[in-house]
Enzyme design. Structure first.
Site, PDB file in Angstrom:
ATOM      1  N   GLU A   6      97.985 -48.467  13.880  1.00 38.63           N
ATOM      2  CA  GLU A   6      97.846 -48.195  15.238  1.00 38.63           C
ATOM      3  C   GLU A   6      96.871 -46.518  14.789  1.00 38.63           C
ATOM      4  O   GLU A   6      97.256 -45.916  13.947  1.00 38.63           O
ATOM      5  CB  GLU A   6      99.001 -47.375  15.916  1.00 38.63           C
ATOM      6  CG  GLU A   6      99.918 -48.387  16.665  1.00 38.63           C
ATOM      7  CD  GLU A   6     101.295 -47.861  17.119  1.00 38.63           C
ATOM      8  OE1 GLU A   6     101.138 -47.311  18.100  1.00 38.63           O
ATOM      9  OE2 GLU A   6     102.216 -48.023  16.351  1.00 38.63           O
ATOM     10  N   ARG A  42     110.381 -52.404   4.768  1.00 35.71           N
ATOM     11  CA  ARG A  42     109.553 -51.299   4.489  1.00 35.71           C
ATOM     12  C   ARG A  42     109.726 -50.383   3.235  1.00 35.71           C
ATOM     13  O   ARG A  42     110.853 -50.558   2.954  1.00 35.71           O
ATOM     14  CB  ARG A  42     109.679 -50.181   5.795  1.00 35.71           C
ATOM     15  CG  ARG A  42     110.703 -49.563   6.224  1.00 35.71           C
ATOM     16  CD  ARG A  42     110.674 -48.621   7.480  1.00 35.71           C
ATOM     17  NE  ARG A  42     109.553 -47.828   7.408  1.00 35.71           N
ATOM     18  CZ  ARG A  42     108.988 -47.114   8.248  1.00 35.71           C
ATOM     19  NH1 ARG A  42     109.554 -47.268   9.456  1.00 35.71           N
ATOM     20  NH2 ARG A  42     107.939 -46.314   8.103  1.00 35.71           N
ATOM     21  N   LYS A  84     104.759 -39.531  11.896  1.00 36.19           N
ATOM     22  CA  LYS A  84     103.640 -38.940  12.376  1.00 36.19           C
ATOM     23  C   LYS A  84     104.067 -37.517  13.398  1.00 36.19           C
ATOM     24  O   LYS A  84     103.460 -36.637  13.132  1.00 36.19           O
ATOM     25  CB  LYS A  84     102.561 -39.788  13.320  1.00 36.19           C
ATOM     26  CG  LYS A  84     102.138 -41.069  12.669  1.00 36.19           C
ATOM     27  CD  LYS A  84     101.759 -42.137  13.486  1.00 36.19           C
ATOM     28  CE  LYS A  84     101.339 -43.331  13.015  1.00 36.19           C
ATOM     29  NZ  LYS A  84     101.072 -44.566  13.897  1.00 36.19           N
TER      30      LYS A  84
END
Length: 751
Positions: A247, A462, A472
């Site tokens: 993204e 992950r 973020k």
């Protein structure tokens, strides 16, 4: 009462009571086993022998395509399938032949139906296997791996009963070797297994070959599946296709490095291609700087996309498919507010069953801007793995898009967009992190609902690091509060920050390879990443000398009338890599910590009566006078020098600079004090309260030798005895700025 009946039914199959109760906790398994047992009882009566019960349990627990349950139970109940190998073959057959009708002749041949293996055949096969290994058997006796004998016999007699083979092996070995002796009862010493190389790790290809999507657990097969896969293979030629789909609303971090390595690396290893596809479906959070930064980081890590694409490339097709979903009765326009949709136990939408034509008109009205934001959404009719009902496919947003401008005021969601873009690009392996597992059912459902090629989604764990945050939102908080300068602050673990810190891309790739690809989430210590950095920089960063806290030293008997030129090897361990030249003058500067007037025991550097060597000069200096200022602090030293070979070898050699450049050096330590700064049990006050106030120390007047005068941003050096350093972009013509990348040796207290 129903539970007691099921418990009795399951124990009647030979399951222990505990196993039966565990099975009842699994609703899907218990329903399938109940149906299988009930059908078998119609053939066998109320009593089912344990061997048959075991096969029925194996069938219920391993069968993915429930349409085949009745078909396979009939073969078990009629004793046509009566061994575990036959059941395994049958399950594999129905998995690889998903379309009706099943060719029963071919099925029975592949599953060994009607094949009779006699005791004489088993005896002959075991005897042949023993004869092949007779010498080794006689030496190792009962320490020999008997499984090898059983495996070889099974290879000859595929449909033989495993227990009968084992009994025959035991009997013939006993006949050959006789009873066990005392030595046979001693445990065989274990042989350490060699560590798997990275290339030996299990990869996605081990579980799915291109074009065999239908063999994937959970993959939904439709009447169109095989034809769509055939068309897909004609288009791709069997080529592996992956994609990295970030993204564009933030900077990539160390976790993304693993995703980049896996997607690009897997494609490269299989002579395939990898797309870089921007998931630009939320114009509210997307900025141009993030697009360019992501492209830069992918290139920096050494990868070149086959093609850079955008979800917005496909907005027209995505809209057309949304209309088709409504026409098929699989999507509807809903007016519930965002707060009503949150959570996993929400009530069904009161608009779920509205007429198709009405939803079509309302969706067109959404596209034309007749609804305000939050007033209407398009939702898909499905329930996801995590229980979330009817995920949103489209929402209204009156924000211009960076590529499409004001053309659209409705934008698709990730749940809707991701799988469809994968299908458009004919992705073969949709590799994503574990948190997307809850979206796998919607991934398969949506492609199949539209009768388009359906790729396979594979999840992996992950990568996280201790002492770090990569969210973020939280990095924005760190920037806003002034805790860090920006996304590329070298104390962060964004890729731009690591590059600025001086981490080589080869080291990051090596770290990702060492971590490997597993299903479990991996949280690593930062020092393991640092070790990879040292491995690379040790071979690539030329040596220089710098002094952080300087002390002026005057050589009173300097051996020449002017400064000498000293040849310093760029890599002392390999002088074939060249030399650089530094001046050696009567005034040099050393580290203040390399001198002590009153040294503690074990101190080996400059002190009264304790000379030291100056690296690379061939000279030893000896203290003669200490010059102090009004406050009593040491301002300079006066020393004499001699050739190193003209007397006793000193205890130590120290680095130094002469006629140096002044520079700024930034020393970094961990940004957070605790391993898990986001864990409220470990850090009750939140991550902002866990900041290490000493994470940055700036040395504004450090000295470095003139060999680095022409260094450019991101050039890397090893400052002898101090660590590895990288030139910061803040450098300007008047002054170089260096970031310490890592220390020379592992220091758990520093990042």
């Amino acid at each position: 009462m129903a539970t007691l009946d099921s418990l009795s039914l399951f124990t009647g199959l030979g399951l222990s009571e505990q196993k039966a109760r565990e099975t009842l906790k699994n609703t899907a398994l218990s329903a399938q086993l109940r149906e299988a047992a009930t059908q078998a009882q119609q053939t066998l009566g109320s009593t089912i022998d344990k061997a048959t019960g075991t096969l029925l349990y194996g069938l219920a627990s391993r069968l993915r395509d429930t349409r085949r349950l009745s078909f396979l139970v009939s073969y078990i109940a009629s004793k046509k399938i009566h061994t575990e190998p036959q059941l395994s073959a049958a399950l594999e057959y129905v998995r690889s032949h998903p379309l009706d009708p099943i060719d029963t002749v071919d099925f029975e041949q592949e599953c060994g139906v009607g094949v009779i293996v006699t005791p004489e055949q088993i005896e002959e096969a075991v005897e042949a296997a023993i004869n092949r290994h007779r010498p080794q058997l006689l030496v190792e006796r009962y320490h020999f791996n008997m499984g090898l004998l059983m495996g070889e016999a099974r290879a000859v007699l595929k449909w033989a009963d495993g227990k009968m083979i084992k009994n025959e092996v035991d009997m013939q070995v006993l006949h050959l070797l006789g009873p066990k002796l005392e030595a046979d009862l001693e445990k065989k010493p274990k042989v350490a297994k060699a560590r798997l190389e990275e290339t030996d790790r299990r990869t996605v290809k081990d579980v799915m070959e291109n074009g065999e999507n239908y063999k994937t657990p959970g993959y939904v097969v439709t009447p169109h599946t095989m034809n769509l896969l055939k068309q897909h293979l004609e288009i791709t030629g069997g080529q592996v296709r992956t994609r990295f789909p970030p993204e564009p609303n933030g900077i990539l971090h160390i976790g993304h490095a693993k995703a980049i390595n896996f997607n690009f690396g897997y494609a490269k290893a299989n002579n395939g291609i990898c797309f870089l596809r921007f998931d630009d479906t939320n114009p509210e959070k997307e900025e141009a700087k993030f697009f360019s930064a992501i492209c830069d980081m992918v290139a920096w890590l050494g990868y070149t996309p086959y093609k850079v694409t955008y979800a917005s490339d496909y907005f027209d097709q995505l809209y057309a498919w949304a209309v088709e979903l409504i026409r098929r009765g699989l999507a509807y326009v809903c007016h519930q507010r965002v707060e009503e949709l949150k959570g996993h136990n929400t009530l069904p939408s009161p608009w779920r069953d509205r007429p198709t034509e009405e939803s079509l008109l309302l969706f067109e009205a959404m596209r034309k801007g007749k609804f305000s934001e939050g007033e209407a959404t398009l939702r898909m009719k499905l329930v996801m793995e995590d229980g979330k009902m009817d995920p949103v496919a489209y929402r209204v947003k009156y924000i211009p898009h960076h590529r499409t401008g004001d053309k659209w005021c409705i934008y698709p969601t990730y749940d809707y967009t991701h799988c469809l873009c994968d299908s458009i690009e004919h992705i073969t392996h949709s590799l994503c992190t574990k948190e997307f597992q809850a979206r796998r059912s919607s991934y398969f459902w949506l492609c199949n609902a539209l009768d388009i090629y359906c790729p396979v989604q594979w999840e992996y764990g992950r990568l996280n690091l201790h002492y770090a945050v990569v969210s973020k939102r939280k990095i924005l908080q760190l920037v806003a509060t002034g805790a860090v300068r920006d996304w590329d602050d070298p104390r962060l673990f964004t890729l731009t920050a690591l590059r600025r810190r001086g981490f080589p891309p080869e080291a990051i790739n090596s770290f990702c390879a060492r971590v490997g690809v597993t299903v479990a989430q991996t949280t690593m210590e930062p020092h393991l990443l640092e070790a990879c950095v040292r491995d690379v920089l040790n071979d690539t960063a030329p040596r220089a000398m710098a002094v952080l806290e300087s002390l002026r030293v005057i050589i009173t008997n300097f051996p020449a009338a002017k400064s000498l030129d000293i040849q310093v090897p760029n890599f002392p361990a390999d002088e074939t890599k060249g030399f650089h030249q530094v001046p050696f003058a009567p005034i040099v500067f050393i580290e203040r910590t390399d001198f002590k007037e009153e040294p503690e025991p074990g101190f080996k550097r400059l002190a009264w009566g304790q000379p030291v060597g100056l690296r690379h000069t061939g000279y030893v200096i000896e203290l003669q006078h200490v010059v102090k200022g009004p406050s009593g602090s040491v301002e300079s030293l006066e020393v004499t020098c001699r050739r190193a070979d003209a007397g006793e070898k000193p205890k130590a050699f120290i680095h130094w600079v002469s006629q140096p450049l002044m520079c700024e050096v930034r020393l970094y330590e961990r940004l957070f004090q605790h391993k898990n700064p986001e864990d409220p049990t470990e850090v009750p006050g939140g991550f902002l309260g866990d900041l290490n106030l000493a994470s940055l120390h700036v040395v504004e007047a450090a000295l470095v030798d003139c060999s680095v005068a022409l260094a450019k941003p991101f050039d890397k050096f090893q400052f002898e005895r101090l660590g590895y350093f990288s030139v910061d972009p803040d450098s300007h013509q008047g002054k170089l700025v260096f970031n310490r990348t890592v220390t020379l040796k592992e220091d758990p207290g520093k990042v």
